[in-house]
Write a protein that holds these residues in place. Structure first.
Motif, short mmCIF file in Angstrom:
data_model
loop_
_atom_site.label_atom_id
_atom_site.label_comp_id
_atom_site.label_asym_id
_atom_site.label_seq_id
_atom_site.Cartn_x
_atom_site.Cartn_y
_atom_site.Cartn_z
N MET A 56 -18.38 -22.83 4.36
CA MET A 56 -18.17 -21.41 4.39
C MET A 56 -16.75 -21.09 4.88
SD MET A 56 -20.00 -18.68 4.03
CE MET A 56 -20.24 -17.10 4.52
N LYS A 57 -16.31 -21.89 5.85
CA LYS A 57 -14.98 -21.68 6.37
C LYS A 57 -13.94 -21.92 5.29
CE LYS A 57 -12.17 -23.01 10.23
NZ LYS A 57 -11.97 -23.86 11.36
N ARG A 58 -14.20 -22.89 4.43
CA ARG A 58 -13.26 -23.23 3.36
C ARG A 58 -13.23 -22.10 2.32
NH1 ARG A 58 -10.33 -27.52 2.05
NH2 ARG A 58 -10.20 -28.15 -0.10
N ILE A 59 -14.34 -21.46 2.01
CA ILE A 59 -14.39 -20.35 1.05
C ILE A 59 -13.63 -19.16 1.62
CG2 ILE A 59 -15.92 -18.71 -0.08
CD1 ILE A 59 -17.98 -20.91 -0.28
N PHE A 60 -13.81 -18.92 2.94
CA PHE A 60 -13.12 -17.81 3.57
C PHE A 60 -11.61 -18.02 3.53
CE2 PHE A 60 -11.35 -15.83 7.43
CZ PHE A 60 -11.64 -14.51 7.15
N GLN A 61 -11.16 -19.25 3.79
CA GLN A 61 -9.73 -19.56 3.72
C GLN A 61 -9.21 -19.37 2.29
OE1 GLN A 61 -9.49 -23.55 5.21
NE2 GLN A 61 -9.10 -22.87 7.32
N CYS A 62 -9.98 -19.74 1.31
CA CYS A 62 -9.60 -19.61 -0.09
C CYS A 62 -9.49 -18.13 -0.48
CB CYS A 62 -10.61 -20.33 -0.96
SG CYS A 62 -10.03 -20.56 -2.64
N VAL A 63 -10.44 -17.30 -0.02
CA VAL A 63 -10.41 -15.86 -0.32
C VAL A 63 -9.19 -15.21 0.34
CG1 VAL A 63 -11.63 -13.69 0.10
CG2 VAL A 63 -12.88 -15.68 -0.71
#
Length: 148
Positions: A1-8
């Motif tokens: 989830m942290k990786r998706i947030f960083q990507c967004v």
């Protein structure tokens, strides 16, 4: 989830950066040269013609004609005439430049100018018609006078 947030967040950053560059490029502030106002050719008065002079002792009377005057309807297009003069010494070098300086403005309806000449000079006279709103004609032909 942290990786998706960083990507967004990274995608939003690049979208905002791209939008900022796009809007800055559209309004870069570069200007072209100024465009002078156009003048209607009908508003430009004709240059004076037929410069002639009479001489009494040292007093020169310069006179001229103006083609702009007869067709003036209700509002006059000609407000006056500016007289220019240049001088050179008789012993001066041939071909040396000379500069025309304004002697003054002759208001309408006069079409003559009086000037007292000095001796041993070459005199050059020109006249320019002055119209409304600071519109000026071309200068007249040059009248040459040698006063010994």
């Amino acid at each position: 989830m942290k990786r998706i947030f960083q990507c967004v967040v990274l995608c939003l950053f690049f979208i905002l950066l791209g939008a900022g560059i796009f809007f800055m490029a559209a309004g870069c502030g570069k200007k072209g040269p100024p465009v002078p106002p156009t003048k209607n050719a009908a508003d430009i008065p004709a240059a004076p013609t037929g410069l002639k002079y009479t001489l009494k002792d040292r007093d020169l009377t310069l006179s001229w004609r103006c083609a702009s005057l007869p067709d003036q309807a209700q509002e006059p297009r000609v407000e006056g005439f500016e007289v220019f003069m240049a001088t050179k010494p008789l012993a001066g070098c041939q071909g040396c430049p000379f500069i025309f300086k304004s002697l003054g403005v002759v208001p309408m309806p006069r079409k003559s100018f009086v000037y007292t000449l000095d001796q041993d000079l070459h005199y050059y006279f020109r006249v320019q018609t002055l119209g409304r709103d600071n519109i000026k004609s071309k200068v007249s032909d040059t009248l040459y006078i040698e006063f010994p």
